[in-house]
Design a protein around this motif. Structure first.
Motif, mmCIF file in Angstrom:
data_model
loop_
_atom_site.group_PDB
_atom_site.id
_atom_site.type_symbol
_atom_site.label_atom_id
_atom_site.label_comp_id
_atom_site.label_asym_id
_atom_site.label_seq_id
_atom_site.Cartn_x
_atom_site.Cartn_y
_atom_site.Cartn_z
ATOM 1 N N PRO A 1 0.821 -1.223 0.000
ATOM 2 C CA PRO A 1 0.000 0.000 0.000
ATOM 3 C C PRO A 1 0.845 1.258 0.000
ATOM 4 N N GLN A 2 0.224 2.354 -0.450
ATOM 5 C CA GLN A 2 0.874 3.660 -0.388
ATOM 6 C C GLN A 2 0.985 4.107 1.069
ATOM 7 N N ALA A 3 1.916 4.985 1.351
ATOM 8 C CA ALA A 3 2.093 5.491 2.715
ATOM 9 C C ALA A 3 0.892 6.321 3.157
ATOM 10 N N PHE A 4 0.234 6.976 2.181
ATOM 11 C CA PHE A 4 -0.909 7.839 2.473
ATOM 12 C C PHE A 4 -2.008 7.563 1.450
ATOM 13 N N LEU A 5 -3.238 7.561 1.920
ATOM 14 C CA LEU A 5 -4.363 7.187 1.065
ATOM 15 C C LEU A 5 -4.490 8.098 -0.155
ATOM 16 N N ASN A 6 -4.190 9.388 0.016
ATOM 17 C CA ASN A 6 -4.348 10.306 -1.124
ATOM 18 C C ASN A 6 -3.246 10.142 -2.170
ATOM 19 N N GLU A 7 -2.322 9.214 -1.944
ATOM 20 C CA GLU A 7 -1.316 8.887 -2.958
ATOM 21 C C GLU A 7 -1.793 7.773 -3.890
ATOM 22 N N VAL A 8 -2.966 7.206 -3.618
ATOM 23 C CA VAL A 8 -3.514 6.162 -4.484
ATOM 24 C C VAL A 8 -4.105 6.812 -5.733
ATOM 25 N N LYS A 9 -3.497 6.528 -6.876
ATOM 26 C CA LYS A 9 -3.918 7.098 -8.149
ATOM 27 C C LYS A 9 -4.528 6.005 -9.030
ATOM 28 N N PRO A 10 -5.239 6.404 -10.107
ATOM 29 C CA PRO A 10 -5.774 5.380 -11.024
ATOM 30 C C PRO A 10 -4.691 4.449 -11.567
ATOM 31 N N THR A 11 -3.500 5.011 -11.820
ATOM 32 C CA THR A 11 -2.351 4.203 -12.204
ATOM 33 C C THR A 11 -1.299 4.332 -11.109
ATOM 34 N N LEU A 12 -0.891 3.203 -10.541
ATOM 35 C CA LEU A 12 0.062 3.214 -9.445
ATOM 36 C C LEU A 12 1.494 3.161 -9.973
ATOM 37 N N ASN A 13 2.461 3.127 -9.064
ATOM 38 C CA ASN A 13 3.859 3.021 -9.463
ATOM 39 C C ASN A 13 4.087 1.713 -10.229
ATOM 40 N N ILE B 1 0.417 -8.787 1.096
ATOM 41 C CA ILE B 1 0.808 -7.650 0.258
ATOM 42 C C ILE B 1 -0.286 -7.338 -0.757
ATOM 43 N N VAL B 2 -0.735 -8.379 -1.470
ATOM 44 C CA VAL B 2 -1.746 -8.191 -2.520
ATOM 45 C C VAL B 2 -3.074 -7.731 -1.914
ATOM 46 N N VAL B 3 -3.500 -8.379 -0.844
ATOM 47 C CA VAL B 3 -4.779 -8.024 -0.218
ATOM 48 C C VAL B 3 -4.747 -6.585 0.297
ATOM 49 N N ASP B 4 -3.678 -6.200 0.961
ATOM 50 C CA ASP B 4 -3.590 -4.840 1.507
ATOM 51 C C ASP B 4 -3.564 -3.793 0.398
ATOM 52 N N THR B 5 -2.899 -4.118 -0.702
ATOM 53 C CA THR B 5 -2.810 -3.178 -1.820
ATOM 54 C C THR B 5 -4.176 -2.980 -2.477
ATOM 55 N N ILE B 6 -4.878 -4.073 -2.753
ATOM 56 C CA ILE B 6 -6.201 -3.991 -3.376
ATOM 57 C C ILE B 6 -7.195 -3.321 -2.431
ATOM 58 N N ALA B 7 -7.150 -3.674 -1.159
ATOM 59 C CA ALA B 7 -8.061 -3.073 -0.176
ATOM 60 C C ALA B 7 -7.881 -1.559 -0.116
ATOM 61 N N GLN B 8 -6.642 -1.097 -0.220
ATOM 62 C CA GLN B 8 -6.404 0.345 -0.180
ATOM 63 C C GLN B 8 -6.941 1.029 -1.447
ATOM 64 N N VAL B 9 -6.805 0.359 -2.583
ATOM 65 C CA VAL B 9 -7.360 0.911 -3.832
ATOM 66 C C VAL B 9 -8.871 1.109 -3.691
ATOM 67 N N GLU C 1 -10.538 1.407 -0.872
ATOM 68 C CA GLU C 1 -10.787 2.448 0.128
ATOM 69 C C GLU C 1 -10.669 3.837 -0.483
ATOM 70 N N ALA C 2 -9.682 3.996 -1.334
ATOM 71 C CA ALA C 2 -9.493 5.297 -1.999
ATOM 72 C C ALA C 2 -10.661 5.609 -2.931
#
Length: 339
Positions: free
Chosen positions: A199-211, A324-332, A334-335
């Motif tokens: 996941p990103q360090a901050f929720l507002n760093e979640v963009k439509p296209t990630l790093n 890792i995968v679950v936390d990343t998708i869950a944050q997407v 949430e954003a």
């Protein structure tokens, strides 16, 4: 007195996690960013009096870090994370190799001149400094913390992937050479992560296209059930573990002079797809199927790696791929819910 940490590329994916962790541990952090907008956003996200930023528009300019280091006294630790990571370039030498080399040269020279009492420097290197892109895919080979990617400059400039791998190798070798030749007061540690997810360090760093790395995960929920995906494979590590390794590199003297090879095993994109399918049943009809269960076979073509020395030094368990995968998708999600 609060210890001061100077970190380059502070608005980057890995660096934001490092800065967030350092501030939470009571350090005063000075981060370089390319623009005021980036600095103000990071400052707002941290919401802490223990952070300030310095603007360094281009790390390849000679003396790029001079003013920032001259104007901040008594810096104890320096972390150099600023280095480009992209394969989308038509001029890999200009966009990847030169910035990595000159950025490393510039920060080391500035530390030597303006922060002679700095105690430790941590370079964010990469597994790309341990093996070449070709050798990583060769199952007959094996690598560990002592291994080096010895790609030539001539071969590295030929295409973007080779250029990225070469850039990290050239920059890290330069840092160890600097240490041996200049014999500065500071001690050196490098952190060499594989593909960094999480996941990103901050929720507002979640963009439509990630790093670049996280987009391998994010893309799977965007392409639809009939979408095509490249079944990429390689090593994986969570960004939160990489940040923690940087903190340990500052705080633990037994890490001095070490290369921390940050990997928790191998992945394939199919493995990630299978994890999404099993943990988010509501997405099953919306994502591709691929070849379920093929992951263990997918990764048999990769070189063997060992980071036993790194694990022994760090003494903490790395986050597994499914989390890792679950936390990343869950944050997407949430954003998206906050839009």
């Amino acid at each position: 007195m609060v210890d001061k940490v100077f970190i380059t590329g502070a608005s980057g994916f890995i660096a934001q996690h490092i800065v967030k962790l350092l501030v939470s541990k009571g350090y005063f952090v000075i981060g370089t960013v390319r623009s005021k907008d980036k600095g103000e956003k990071l400052k707002a996200n941290l919401n802490s009096p223990n952070f300030k930023y310095e603007i360094v528009p281009d790390i390849i300019n000679e003396g790029a870090f001079d003013d920032a280091l001259k104007s901040n006294a008594d810096i104890k630790y320096i972390l150099h994370t600023a280095s480009p990571f992209t394969y989308d370039t038509s001029d890999p030498e200009k966009d990847l190799i030169i910035p990595a080399i000159r950025g490393t040269e510039n920060i080391l020279n500035s530390i030597y001149k303006y922060q002679p009492n700095a105690e430790k420097v941590v370079i964010t290197s990469s597994d790309a400094a341990i093996y070449s892109a070709t050798d990583e895919q060769n199952s007959s080979l094996s690598f560990d913390e002592t291994s080096w990617n010895n790609i030539s400059y001539e071969d590295a400039v030929k295409e973007p992937i080779a250029a990225y791998y070469g850039a990290k190798a050239f920059a890290e070798k330069l840092s160890w050479k600097f240490l041996n030749e200049k014999k500065p007061n500071f001690k050196l540690v490098t952190v060499n992560p594989v593909y960094v997810f999480g996941p990103q360090a901050f929720l507002n760093e979640v963009k439509p296209t990630l790093n670049v790395s996280n987009e391998l995960i994010n893309n799977l929920i965007k392409i639809g059930p009939n979408g095509h995906f490249d079944n990429d494979k390689g090593g994986f590590i969570d960004v939160r573990d990489v940040a923690k390794a940087h903190l340990y590199a500052l705080e633990k003297d037994e890490l001095i002079g070490k290369r921390l090879f940050m990997t928790n095993g191998h992945f394939s994109v199919q493995m990630m797809l299978d994890i999404i399918s099993s943990n988010f049943p509501e997405l099953k009809s919306k994502i591709p199927v691929g070849t379920p269960g093929s992951g263990p076979k997918d990764i048999t073509t990769l070189a063997s790696v060992s980071n036993a020395k790194t694990r022994e030094l760090l003494k903490f368990d790395f986050i597994p791929l499914d989390k890792i995968v679950v936390d990343t998708i869950a944050q997407v999600f949430e954003a998206k819910a906050k839009l």
